[in-house]
Design an enzyme around this catalytic site. Structure first.
Site, PDB file in Angstrom:
ATOM      1  N   GLN A   1      -9.694  12.699  -0.565  1.00 24.81           N
ATOM      2  CA  GLN A   1      -8.994  13.647  -1.451  1.00 24.81           C
ATOM      3  C   GLN A   1      -9.661  15.055  -1.269  1.00 24.81           C
ATOM      4  O   GLN A   1     -10.599  15.192  -0.675  1.00 24.81           O
ATOM      5  CB  GLN A   1      -9.489  13.250  -2.679  1.00 24.81           C
ATOM      6  CG  GLN A   1      -8.962  11.482  -3.050  1.00 24.81           C
ATOM      7  CD  GLN A   1      -9.022  11.190  -4.253  1.00 24.81           C
ATOM      8  OE1 GLN A   1      -8.706  11.722  -5.408  1.00 24.81           O
ATOM      9  NE2 GLN A   1     -10.127  10.242  -4.514  1.00 24.81           N
TER      10      GLN A   1
ATOM     11  N   CYS B   1       0.657   3.725   3.371  1.00 25.08           N
ATOM     12  CA  CYS B   1       1.071   3.642   4.620  1.00 25.08           C
ATOM     13  C   CYS B   1       2.273   4.190   4.768  1.00 25.08           C
ATOM     14  O   CYS B   1       3.026   4.372   3.775  1.00 25.08           O
ATOM     15  CB  CYS B   1       1.440   1.885   4.849  1.00 25.08           C
ATOM     16  SG  CYS B   1      -0.211   0.831   4.825  1.00 25.08           S
TER      17      CYS B   1
ATOM     18  N   HIS C   1      -6.599   1.780   2.202  1.00 25.36           N
ATOM     19  CA  HIS C   1      -6.180   2.397   2.989  1.00 25.36           C
ATOM     20  C   HIS C   1      -7.315   3.569   3.240  1.00 25.36           C
ATOM     21  O   HIS C   1      -7.525   4.263   2.241  1.00 25.36           O
ATOM     22  CB  HIS C   1      -4.806   2.947   2.640  1.00 25.36           C
ATOM     23  CG  HIS C   1      -4.113   3.728   4.085  1.00 25.36           C
ATOM     24  ND1 HIS C   1      -3.138   2.832   4.690  1.00 25.36           N
ATOM     25  CD2 HIS C   1      -4.344   4.640   4.777  1.00 25.36           C
ATOM     26  CE1 HIS C   1      -2.666   3.427   5.664  1.00 25.36           C
ATOM     27  NE2 HIS C   1      -3.242   4.677   5.876  1.00 25.36           N
TER      28      HIS C   1
ATOM     29  N   ASN D   1     -14.467   8.668  -0.417  1.00 22.08           N
ATOM     30  CA  ASN D   1     -14.785   7.519  -1.125  1.00 22.08           C
ATOM     31  C   ASN D   1     -14.506   6.302  -0.354  1.00 22.08           C
ATOM     32  O   ASN D   1     -13.255   6.136   0.069  1.00 22.08           O
ATOM     33  CB  ASN D   1     -14.428   7.308  -2.574  1.00 22.08           C
ATOM     34  CG  ASN D   1     -14.835   8.555  -3.486  1.00 22.08           C
ATOM     35  OD1 ASN D   1     -15.801   9.277  -3.296  1.00 22.08           O
ATOM     36  ND2 ASN D   1     -13.903   8.783  -4.647  1.00 22.08           N
TER      37      ASN D   1
ATOM     38  N   HIS E   1      -3.517   0.779   8.444  1.00 25.80           N
ATOM     39  CA  HIS E   1      -4.277   0.218   7.066  1.00 25.80           C
ATOM     40  C   HIS E   1      -5.623  -0.412   7.173  1.00 25.80           C
ATOM     41  O   HIS E   1      -6.438  -0.511   6.287  1.00 25.80           O
ATOM     42  CB  HIS E   1      -3.502  -0.543   6.426  1.00 25.80           C
ATOM     43  CG  HIS E   1      -3.687  -1.124   4.969  1.00 25.80           C
ATOM     44  ND1 HIS E   1      -3.535  -0.340   3.972  1.00 25.80           N
ATOM     45  CD2 HIS E   1      -4.500  -2.223   4.756  1.00 25.80           C
ATOM     46  CE1 HIS E   1      -4.049  -1.085   2.833  1.00 25.80           C
ATOM     47  NE2 HIS E   1      -4.555  -2.304   3.233  1.00 25.80           N
TER      48      HIS E   1
ATOM     49  N   CYS F   1       0.781  -1.035   0.115  1.00 24.66           N
ATOM     50  CA  CYS F   1      -0.061  -0.030  -0.004  1.00 24.66           C
ATOM     51  C   CYS F   1       0.852   1.256  -0.053  1.00 24.66           C
ATOM     52  O   CYS F   1       1.672   1.515   0.979  1.00 24.66           O
ATOM     53  CB  CYS F   1      -0.719   0.056   1.036  1.00 24.66           C
ATOM     54  SG  CYS F   1      -1.882   1.492   1.567  1.00 24.66           S
TER      55      CYS F   1
ATOM     56  N   HIS G   1      -8.574   6.821   3.502  1.00 28.94           N
ATOM     57  CA  HIS G   1      -8.053   8.094   3.008  1.00 28.94           C
ATOM     58  C   HIS G   1      -9.228   9.039   2.208  1.00 28.94           C
ATOM     59  O   HIS G   1     -10.402   8.312   2.107  1.00 28.94           O
ATOM     60  CB  HIS G   1      -7.120   7.964   2.231  1.00 28.94           C
ATOM     61  CG  HIS G   1      -7.464   7.312   0.733  1.00 28.94           C
ATOM     62  ND1 HIS G   1      -7.579   6.030   0.437  1.00 28.94           N
ATOM     63  CD2 HIS G   1      -7.378   8.040  -0.707  1.00 28.94           C
ATOM     64  CE1 HIS G   1      -8.051   5.882  -0.697  1.00 28.94           C
ATOM     65  NE2 HIS G   1      -7.923   7.050  -1.459  1.00 28.94           N
TER      66      HIS G   1
END
Length: 366
Positions: free
Chosen positions: A171, A73, A167, A156, A116, A70, A169
């Site tokens: 935007q 991470c 992971h 999302n 994660h 990933c 996250h």
């Protein structure tokens, strides 16, 4: 909060946001990266009047890597990722595969936690508050870029949504134009002002919803409700009770209460379908294994930073900051697809009555 800005090996900006003021972030990105090359351009549709970002370079972006590869991470041992340090609280960096770049705007990635396997709903209130600080800071910073007219912070979650990195996250997009959805809100705001002798549409909608049967959470400084004309099966709008145009306008009381309210909403979303349908698909289970976490999109709506002269009588302070949270799952094991009417004519058909959705979200309280 401590903010530390640095650069990745290819020149992209990376910012650490730390809870502790004594955090030291000196790790260097030693990866042999080529300079970022983008083909992003914005084209305007002459028939619809909206804009489309053409970004063919995104075809090569990272796609569903295994957990031990990933890129979000922390860097550990001999494995180097997008985050040079071996730990972080919250980190933001320029997207390596941006939909918008240069004169066409800016795209950033926000990593909520180094864990994660976690999700936003697993964060502590302190961690969620730090994410809010990062969203607010990036909104302020991006608003000063000449290529940015509007800042959009969003998350999302779930492969069903189209997420390609597991992971936790989100935007941040800095659009070079006012987005079509915001333009519609501004036009409705102007029309309502003209038709009612100066009343604010957001204020009137919020007052009506608070007096109705679709309220999900009513806290001291925030209120969450399923809107009267919800587009999605389970859709909640979260508003601060004091109208502000953007995240920068929130006062300390609203900022302090936000983590508690938002985390509760996300946890309710994860419980929507538990035991909902009975039989093989009941109790959160379906054929082939347990029901995966509820996929969702969480989207902050903020006022644009450009002049709003085309919307008569409307200024930035008339806009109301709010977050829209919705899932494309309509029942256990079944998704709501945007088919002919939605995709072809922008007319949504919702299978779940908003009143029933609100009742369900109240039922799954902690």
């Amino acid at each position: 909060m401590k903010k530390t800005s640095t650069r990745l090996a290819d020149g992209r900006e990376l910012i650490y946001y730390d809870v502790r003021d004594d955090a030291v972030r000196t790790a260097v990105d030693s990866r042999p990266l080529d300079p970022v090359a983008t083909t992003s351009e914005v084209r305007r549709d002459p028939l619809l009047g909206d804009s489309v970002a053409i970004a063919s370079h995104r075809q090569g972006r990272t796609y569903h890597p295994p957990a031990d590869e990933c890129p979000l991470c922390p860097s550990t041992g001999g494995r180097r990722t997008e985050v040079p340090d071996s730990s972080y609280d919250v980190v933001v960096f320029e997207n390596r595969f941006p939909s918008l770049a240069g004169d066409a705007g800016r795209c950033e990635v926000v990593c909520f936690t180094p864990d994660h396997t976690a999700s936003f709903a697993d964060l502590t209130e302190e961690q969620a508050a730090l994410v809010l600080e990062a969203w607010t800071d990036r909104t302020a910073e991006l608003s000063h870029l000449p290529s940015v007219a509007q800042v959009f912070c969003f998350e999302n979650r779930g492969a069903e949504i189209g997420v390609t990195l597991g992971h936790p996250h989100g935007q941040i997009y800095g659009y070079p134009f006012v987005t079509p959805r915001t333009a519609l809100m501004l036009r409705s705001l102007a029309d309502h002002r003209a038709a009612t002798g100066g009343r604010n549409l957001f204020d009137d909608v919020l007052a009506e919803e608070r007096a109705g049967e679709r309220v999900v959470l009513d806290a001291e400084h925030w209120v969450a409700f399923v809107p009267y004309a919800a587009h999605w099966p389970y859709e909640v709008h979260l508003y601060p009770k004091r109208r502000v145009p953007d995240l920068l306008g929130l006062d300390e009381a609203a900022r302090t209460e936000f983590p508690q309210v938002y985390l509760e909403l996300l946890r309710r979303f994860d419980r929507i379908f538990d035991g909902r349908d009975g039989g093989k698909e009941g109790a959160g289970e379906r054929e082939g294994g347990s029901e995966p976490p509820t996929p969702y999109i969480a989207a902050w709506h903020q006022a644009p930073f450009t002049a709003l002269t085309e919307y008569e009588g409307v200024n930035r302070d008339d806009f109301a900051l709010h977050l829209e949270l919705f899932t494309i799952r309509r029942t256990s094991g079944k998704l709501k697809f945007l088919a002919g009417s939605e995709s072809g004519m922008s007319v949504f058909i919702n299978d779940v009555p908003p009143e029933a959705a609100a009742q369900r979200l109240r039922e799954v309280a902690s």
